[in-house]
Design a protein around this motif. Structure first.
Motif, PDB file in Angstrom:
ATOM      1  N   GLY A 151      -8.572   2.615  -4.930  1.00 38.12           N
ATOM      2  CA  GLY A 151      -7.535   3.292  -5.696  1.00 38.12           C
ATOM      3  C   GLY A 151      -6.312   3.614  -4.860  1.00 38.12           C
ATOM      4  O   GLY A 151      -6.254   3.351  -3.655  1.00 38.12           O
ATOM      5  N   PRO A 152      -5.300   4.181  -5.493  1.00 35.65           N
ATOM      6  CA  PRO A 152      -4.052   4.454  -4.790  1.00 35.65           C
ATOM      7  C   PRO A 152      -4.127   5.555  -3.737  1.00 35.65           C
ATOM      8  O   PRO A 152      -3.352   5.544  -2.797  1.00 35.65           O
ATOM      9  CB  PRO A 152      -3.087   4.827  -5.905  1.00 35.65           C
ATOM     10  N   LEU A 153      -5.062   6.509  -3.863  1.00 28.77           N
ATOM     11  CA  LEU A 153      -5.131   7.575  -2.868  1.00 28.77           C
ATOM     12  C   LEU A 153      -5.499   7.048  -1.481  1.00 28.77           C
ATOM     13  O   LEU A 153      -4.817   7.351  -0.495  1.00 28.77           O
ATOM     14  CB  LEU A 153      -6.094   8.685  -3.313  1.00 28.77           C
ATOM     15  N   PRO A 154      -6.523   6.192  -1.342  1.00 26.55           N
ATOM     16  CA  PRO A 154      -6.777   5.602  -0.020  1.00 26.55           C
ATOM     17  C   PRO A 154      -5.615   4.737   0.477  1.00 26.55           C
ATOM     18  O   PRO A 154      -5.297   4.748   1.671  1.00 26.55           O
ATOM     19  CB  PRO A 154      -8.035   4.754  -0.231  1.00 26.55           C
ATOM     20  N   ALA A 155      -4.945   4.019  -0.422  1.00 23.35           N
ATOM     21  CA  ALA A 155      -3.793   3.205  -0.027  1.00 23.35           C
ATOM     22  C   ALA A 155      -2.655   4.086   0.467  1.00 23.35           C
ATOM     23  O   ALA A 155      -1.986   3.775   1.462  1.00 23.35           O
ATOM     24  CB  ALA A 155      -3.330   2.338  -1.195  1.00 23.35           C
ATOM     25  N   PHE A 156      -2.432   5.203  -0.204  1.00 25.65           N
ATOM     26  CA  PHE A 156      -1.383   6.141   0.197  1.00 25.65           C
ATOM     27  C   PHE A 156      -1.708   6.756   1.557  1.00 25.65           C
ATOM     28  O   PHE A 156      -0.841   6.850   2.432  1.00 25.65           O
ATOM     29  CB  PHE A 156      -1.216   7.216  -0.872  1.00 25.65           C
TER      30      PHE A 156
END
Length: 130
Positions: free
Chosen positions: A68-73
């Motif tokens: 998801g976007p949280l690990p990418a962020f």
């Protein structure tokens, strides 16, 4: 909220294939920015649905999951700091496709429905030559 537009003069998806996206700046051609929303506990379980001409073409969670976007962020923040270029307030980070990549044609209506956080709407138009 934002919607990322993927496009490239290199013909990445049709001519060169997806592995060429690095040479095309990740295939990013722009962002449609919506209102700023504050991250809180309700957002963790939120979702987004993509619609083209009112037909659902994909959905995904806003923050949960290992891809998801949280690990990418978090990765982007850490890498920027490691490289001596820490991110600052006001910068925009596009964390990837929550609902997948969806081909659209000139004239189609697109919607990103972030449920209780709002919707972003657009109609695809041909770009004038520079």
């Amino acid at each position: 909220m934002a919607v990322e537009f993927a496009a490239s003069p290199l013909g990445i998806l049709t001519a060169l294939g997806p592995l060429a996206s690095i040479s095309g700046f990740g295939n990013n051609n722009g962002l449609l920015l919506g209102p700023v929303i504050s991250l809180d506990a309700t957002m963790i379980s939120g979702s987004c649905e993509a619609l083209i001409d009112v037909q659902s073409v994909g959905a995904g969670p806003l923050w949960t999951g290992p891809d998801g976007p949280l690990p990418a962020f978090a990765f982007a923040l850490n890498e920027a700091a490691r490289l001596g270029r820490p991110m600052t307030k006001g910068q925009i980070v596009s964390t990837g496709a929550l609902t997948g990549v969806h081909p659209v044609q000139i004239g189609q209506a697109c919607e990103a429905d972030f449920k209780e956080f709002g919707r972003l709407l657009c109609t695809v138009q041909e770009q004038e030559p520079a």
